[in-house]
Every structure is written in C-alpha cells, then in structure tokens.
Design an enzyme around this catalytic site. Structure first.
Site, PDB file in Angstrom:
ATOM      1  CG  PHE A 154      -0.290   0.351   2.480  1.00  0.00           C
ATOM      2  CD1 PHE A 154       0.022   1.803   2.839  1.00  0.00           C
ATOM      3  CD2 PHE A 154       0.032  -0.538   3.428  1.00  0.00           C
ATOM      4  CE1 PHE A 154       0.463   2.273   3.882  1.00  0.00           C
ATOM      5  CE2 PHE A 154       0.657  -0.159   4.584  1.00  0.00           C
ATOM      6  CZ  PHE A 154       1.033   1.243   4.954  1.00  0.00           C
ATOM      7  CE  LYS A 178      -2.678  -8.495  -4.256  1.00  0.00           C
ATOM      8  NZ  LYS A 178      -3.604  -7.358  -3.408  1.00  0.00           N
ATOM      9  CD  GLU A 181      -5.728  -6.174   0.061  1.00  0.00           C
ATOM     10  OE1 GLU A 181      -4.713  -6.032  -0.692  1.00  0.00           O
ATOM     11  OE2 GLU A 181      -5.803  -6.836   0.937  1.00  0.00           O
ATOM     12  CB  SER A 231       4.491  -7.317   5.793  1.00  0.00           C
ATOM     13  OG  SER A 231       3.807  -8.468   5.288  1.00  0.00           O
ATOM     14  CB  CYS A 286      10.713  -0.655   2.995  1.00  0.00           C
ATOM     15  SG  CYS A 286      11.234  -0.134   1.324  1.00  0.00           S
ATOM     16  CD  GLU A 380       8.074  -2.710   8.523  1.00  0.00           C
ATOM     17  OE1 GLU A 380       7.478  -3.813   8.117  1.00  0.00           O
ATOM     18  OE2 GLU A 380       8.788  -1.950   7.332  1.00  0.00           O
TER      19      GLU A 380
HETATM   20  P1  NAD Z   1       1.304  -6.609   3.158  1.00  0.00           P
HETATM   21  O1  NAD Z   1       2.462  -7.617   3.181  1.00  0.00           O
HETATM   22  O2  NAD Z   1       0.326  -6.583   4.254  1.00  0.00           O
HETATM   23  O3  NAD Z   1       0.596  -6.755   1.944  1.00  0.00           O
HETATM   24  C1  NAD Z   1       1.422  -6.614   0.503  1.00  0.00           C
HETATM   25  C2  NAD Z   1       0.668  -7.526  -0.570  1.00  0.00           C
HETATM   26  O4  NAD Z   1       0.397  -8.907   0.160  1.00  0.00           O
HETATM   27  C3  NAD Z   1      -0.609  -6.769  -0.951  1.00  0.00           C
HETATM   28  O5  NAD Z   1      -0.859  -6.982  -2.067  1.00  0.00           O
HETATM   29  C4  NAD Z   1      -1.628  -7.717  -0.200  1.00  0.00           C
HETATM   30  O6  NAD Z   1      -2.925  -7.957  -0.629  1.00  0.00           O
HETATM   31  C5  NAD Z   1      -0.863  -9.272  -0.033  1.00  0.00           C
HETATM   32  N1  NAD Z   1      -1.396 -10.021   1.247  1.00  0.00           N
HETATM   33  C6  NAD Z   1      -1.386  -9.384   2.404  1.00  0.00           C
HETATM   34  N2  NAD Z   1      -1.863 -10.408   3.208  1.00  0.00           N
HETATM   35  C7  NAD Z   1      -1.428 -11.468   2.619  1.00  0.00           C
HETATM   36  C8  NAD Z   1      -1.557 -12.934   2.848  1.00  0.00           C
HETATM   37  N3  NAD Z   1      -1.848 -13.436   4.214  1.00  0.00           N
HETATM   38  N4  NAD Z   1      -1.279 -13.746   1.977  1.00  0.00           N
HETATM   39  C9  NAD Z   1      -0.782 -13.536   0.694  1.00  0.00           C
HETATM   40  N5  NAD Z   1      -0.950 -12.206   0.309  1.00  0.00           N
HETATM   41  C10 NAD Z   1      -1.393 -11.434   1.067  1.00  0.00           C
HETATM   42  O7  NAD Z   1       2.205  -5.191   3.174  1.00  0.00           O
HETATM   43  P2  NAD Z   1       1.517  -3.831   3.157  1.00  0.00           P
HETATM   44  O8  NAD Z   1       1.171  -3.447   4.450  1.00  0.00           O
HETATM   45  O9  NAD Z   1       0.778  -3.434   2.199  1.00  0.00           O
HETATM   46  O10 NAD Z   1       2.859  -3.033   2.982  1.00  0.00           O
HETATM   47  C11 NAD Z   1       3.859  -2.486   4.024  1.00  0.00           C
HETATM   48  C12 NAD Z   1       4.984  -3.514   4.210  1.00  0.00           C
HETATM   49  O11 NAD Z   1       5.571  -3.480   2.971  1.00  0.00           O
HETATM   50  C13 NAD Z   1       5.953  -3.050   5.064  1.00  0.00           C
HETATM   51  O12 NAD Z   1       6.386  -4.304   5.846  1.00  0.00           O
HETATM   52  C14 NAD Z   1       7.146  -2.378   4.316  1.00  0.00           C
HETATM   53  O13 NAD Z   1       8.321  -2.436   4.906  1.00  0.00           O
HETATM   54  C15 NAD Z   1       7.086  -3.375   3.031  1.00  0.00           C
HETATM   55  N6  NAD Z   1       7.758  -2.618   1.971  1.00  0.00           N
HETATM   56  C16 NAD Z   1       8.916  -3.171   1.623  1.00  0.00           C
HETATM   57  C17 NAD Z   1       9.561  -2.705   0.650  1.00  0.00           C
HETATM   58  C18 NAD Z   1      11.190  -3.016   0.212  1.00  0.00           C
HETATM   59  O14 NAD Z   1      11.487  -2.653  -0.678  1.00  0.00           O
HETATM   60  N7  NAD Z   1      11.610  -3.962   1.173  1.00  0.00           N
HETATM   61  C19 NAD Z   1       9.093  -1.438  -0.093  1.00  0.00           C
HETATM   62  C20 NAD Z   1       7.585  -0.948   0.320  1.00  0.00           C
HETATM   63  C21 NAD Z   1       7.173  -1.702   1.273  1.00  0.00           C
END
Ligand code: NAD
Length: 489
Positions: A154, A178, A181, A231, A286, A380
């Site tokens: 997000f 994808k 959401e 994450s 991140c 985090e």
């Molecule tokens: P998230 O992991 O909750 O969601 C990421 C994606 O995974 C979304 O598209 C979501 O629909 C999907 N998802 C969520 N739960 C799932 C599950 N149980 N099974 C399968 N798919 C699932 O992350 P977020 O909250 O959208 O974003 C924030 C996180 O992203 C933070 O931890 C941040 O550090 C990380 N991030 C990392 C980088 C990097 O370069 N390392 C860059 C941007 C964000």
C-alpha cells in the site's frame, strides 16, 4: 479534474486492454486522510486470474518477438504521459494513500526515472559474442520468461508497481499486476496510460484482490515468475509458495533501519536528515529511519531532532497513516515503550486535523532511552516514530544493528571518513549511507535489502532486474569445416 474531491467509479480488473467487472467479494477503499469511502475494489478469485493469464499468454508471442528497441518505444511515450499527467496522478496518490502532495509527486517523478531505465535497456543490456575457439562462436541472448506477476504493497501505490512494470515488459514479458487492495486507484491509471502509450492489449493486466488472489498467483501453472513487495510475514509466504511451485521469485519484505549517530556528526545536517527520514510518508517507507543508535554524548543532536520534528505538522507537511488499525498499532508501540521506561520527547499520539477528524493521523514521535530488548527497538513500527537507543561504544552500536532480523538500510552520521567506512563495512544491510537519512540508490543503481528484507537473488530494479526478468540462451555456432577437426577447434 480535482481528484481529491471526486468519488471514484468502482475499481475493475483490467484484462486484454479492457476494464472488466468482477463478480463476488469486494471491499470499500477509504481515503485515509479523512476516513471517507472513495470506492470499492473487487476481491477477485481464480476465475479472473485464469482470464488474465490467458490474455497475457495470447499477447506473449507477438510482444516477445518484437525487438527490445521496438518495445522500449512504449516507455518513451509512457514517460512523457506521466509528465503530462503529473498533477492528476499526484492527487490520485494523495487520495488513496494519504500522502502529502510533495511526497506523492516524488512517486510520479520516480516512475519517470524507472521508465527511463527501461528506455535505456537497449544500451544497458549487452549480449556477448566471442570466437571461443577457431571457427566456433558463442553468443548469449536474454529472452523473456513469459507471463509474470507483480504483487505490490500500500505504501507506494504508483512507484512500487513501476519498480517492475517497465523493465519486465520492455524485456518482453507479459504481466499480471496485483495492487494492494488498500490503494487500487493508481494502478488503473497506469493501465490507461500504458494503453495510450501504445502497449498492445493483453501485455499488461490487473487482477485486484487480497490473500486469495495472491495464493492463486503463486499456484498458477501459467505464471513463470513472481515479484512481491510487502511485509516480511507475507514475503515469506509468497516466496515459499511460489518457489515450491517452481517459479522464479523475488520477495522484498519489511525493515527496521538503523541510524548510527556519532559524537562528531554535523548537528544541523544530522537532525534535518533524521527527522525527515523518520517522518517522510508518515514513516511508512521501508527505507525510513526507525531506530537511532546514539554513540556517546549526542544530546545536542537529539535536541535538534526534536526541534525539527516539531516543525512537522499532521495535515500540513505530514500525511496520514493508511488505516485506523495502523494508527492503533503505532500508538500501541509508543505506549508499550513508555510503560517499559522509555522517555517520549516528542509525542505524536492522538493527533487530529481540523476538518479531517475521521483521518488516521499520527504526529512525529521521538522516544529516547529505548533499550534493544523493547518491541519498538526490534519490530517494524511503520509510522513516524524514532526510537533512540544509547551506547558509548561504536562496536556495541554495530552489534545492535547486526542483531536485527531485517537488513534493508543503515546510515552513519559522522564527519570522520575512517569511522564512516568502519561502520559501513560492518552493518548488515543492503543499502547503506553516510550522512543521509534515506540511502535509496537512485536508478540505475538497483534497489534491494538483505536478510529478512529480501528473499531471492538479486535486486528488484536497475541492472540487477535484467537477470530476474530474463533467461539466457547460449548459442554456439560453427560454420568453418576446418573447425570439425578436434573438440577444441
Ligand atoms: P502486506 O504484506 O500486508 O501486503 C502486501 C501485498 O500482499 C498486498 O498486495 C496484499 O494484498 C498481499 N497480502 C496481504 N496479506 C496476505 C497474505 N496473508 N497472503 C498473501 N498475500 C497477502 O504489506 P503492506 O502492509 O501493504 O505494505 C507495508 C509493508 O511493505 C511494510 O512491511 C514495508 O516495509 C514493506 N515494504 C517493503 C519494501 C522493500 O523494498 N523492502 C518496499 C515497500 C514496502
């Protein structure tokens, strides 16, 4: 059009160049800066993914047979469309993500930079050719994988999808995106602009959804490679599942970035950089500074960080966090650290913005005397919060950094080049900096962390991404009849 005041049409999937209604589950998309409903997003199932994969498979032969130079033409046009639509795209990011205007605009600018790298691929990608023995020639060519998927988080609704789209497509792949959401709007405009730039239908598709569609992507036999950003908890799920289905996978996870501040650091530079790093994008980066390790007496710098932080005002130069749940999680970390003996120097809890009382705001927060065993020091937080730990020993500071499960970024603040090198060599992070709060490598340097901040091989952008999005064919040719005489000739 003023996007910020426009309620949006329901989000659709984008398949074969058309937006399509999706049946089944859906959820509301909120404007995090005031809590109002903007639109709804479909939570698609496997049937929508099957359609998208089929469309991408149909488009692949035509797209992949074009030359790299031909394919990159789309990204020259796409880049200029981003420039032309900059204001509207920026407002869209503000609307769905809650960012301040300048932060959202930086996403579009970065999207342009990422497109420029795709345009440069014919120059960057140098296949090799050599006469390896008399009359025998070897030659490599980088070929696309087929249908690939990109799953995004997000916090950068515009930039993170563009970490993968330009290079993956320019290199000849067809893609299913994808988006998160929570922020599905920017992706819709990316699809429209790619079409306007001349991308053939089916080369780029969007399937919206949640966990169910991510799992379907990891399982789909028609998808050759999966890139994921989100994450660490979900990165591990995706990496394991996609790899166990024999797909190529890179999965970027969360972070806990350490800034090591030494006594000789320049107070003005350090405090401005540290305050901006911990609070930019409301701490939802991140690459955000999250843990600071103060080495020796740096009280004067901490005071200045507090002063800088007080200039950052929710609703003015600080956006909202993404949701009520995120606000509650961030404030819980602050409460727990305070209860365990840490000292809250600048308190961003219970922040509200007049006229936007339904928004999810947390003000900049600086907490001193955090100890390495506290959750706020290890986990985090993903909010505008700086946890300061104290030590008198540089090696102890490095040990604290090294003990983190993550390894995205680390920075050292000092005027001493030798000490800067000493720290940079020893920290366990993929992206390190000196006197810089957010040591993001600009393109064409590639982006990627270490440890539990990245699963898989290589980085997600830049030159490194070429290896991820292609397979290499090695041709050996022999036309000279003399060359048949022995194996080495
Ligand atoms: P998230 O992991 O909750 O969601 C990421 C994606 O995974 C979304 O598209 C979501 O629909 C999907 N998802 C969520 N739960 C799932 C599950 N149980 N099974 C399968 N798919 C699932 O992350 P977020 O909250 O959208 O974003 C924030 C996180 O992203 C933070 O931890 C941040 O550090 C990380 N991030 C990392 C980088 C990097 O370069 N390392 C860059 C941007 C964000």
């Amino acid at each position: 059009m003023n996007v910020l005041t426009t309620s949006q049409a329901p989000i659709k999937n984008y398949i074969k160049g058309n937006f399509r209604e999706a049946n089944g589950r859906s959820m509301e998309v909120l404007n995090p800066s005031d809590g109002t409903v903007i639109t709804t997003v479909p939570l698609s199932g496997k049937a929508a993914l099957d359609e998208a994969v089929e469309a991408a498979q149909e488009a692949f032969p035509g797209w992949s047979r074009m030359t790299l130079k031909e394919r990159t033409q789309v990204f020259y046009k796409f880049r200029s469309l981003l420039e032309k639509n900059m204001h509207e795209l920026t407002e869209l990011v503000c609307l769905e993500n809650g960012k301040a205007y300048g932060e959202a605009k930086a996403e579009i600018l970065k999207g342009m930079e990422l497109s420029e790298v795709a345009c440069a691929l014919p120059t960057i990608l140098n296949d090799e050719i050599q006469e390896v023995s008399k009359g025998v020639e070897c030659r490599t060519s980088h070929l696309p994988l087929g249908v690939v998927a990109s799953i995004s988080p997000f916090n950068f609704p515009f930039m993170v999808p563009l970490w993968t789209i330009p290079n993956a497509l320019a290199l000849g792949n067809c893609m299913i995106l994808k988006p998160s959401e929570l922020v599905p709007l920017s992706a819709q405009r990316i699809a429209e602009l790619l079409k306007e730039a001349g991308l053939p239908d089916g080369v780029f598709n969007i399937v919206n959804g949640d966990k169910e569609i991510v799992e379907a992507i990891c399982d789909h036999p028609g998808i050759k490679a999966v890139s994921f950003v989100g994450s660490t908890r979900v990165a591990k799920i995706v990496y394991r599942r996609a790899s166990s289905n024999l797909k190529r996978c890179i999965a970027l996870g969360g972070a806990k970035n350490h800034l090591i501040v030494l006594e000789d650091a320049n107070p003005a530079i350090s405090s401005a950089n540290i305050a901006a790093s911990m609070s930019g994008c409301a701490g939802q980066r991140c690459m955000a500074a999250s843990a600071m390790v103060a080495v020796g007496n740096v009280d004067h710098i901490i005071e200045q960080i507090c002063e800088e932080s007080r200039k950052i005002v929710p609703g003015e130069n600080l956006g909202s966090v993404i949701s009520k749940a995120a606000k509650e999680r961030i404030e819980r970390y602050i409460n727990e650290a305070e209860a365990a003996g840490a000292k809250v120097l600048v308190d961003g809890r219970n922040a509200t913005v007049a006229g936007k009382e339904g928004g999810f705001y947390v003000g900049p927060t600086v907490i001193d005397h955090v100890t390495p065993d506290m959750a706020i020091a290890k986990e985090e937080v993903f909010g505008p919060v700086l946890a300061i730990m104290r030590t008198s020993d540089i090696d102890e500071a490095i040990r604290i950094e090294n003990s983190s499960n993550y390894g995205n970024a680390a920075s050292v603040f000092t005027e001493n080049g030798g000490l800067a090198d000493y720290v940079m060599e020893r920290v366990s992070a993929g992206m390190v900096g000196v006197n810089i709060g957010v040591p993001v490598p600009r393109e064409p340097f590639s982006f990627g962390g270490w440890n539990e901040s990245r699963f898989g091989v290589g980085d997600i952008t830049g030159k490194s991404s070429i290896a991820f999005w292609t397979k290499v064919k090695k041709r050996t040719t022999k036309w000279d009849p003399e060359a048949w005489k022995d194996w080495a000739s």
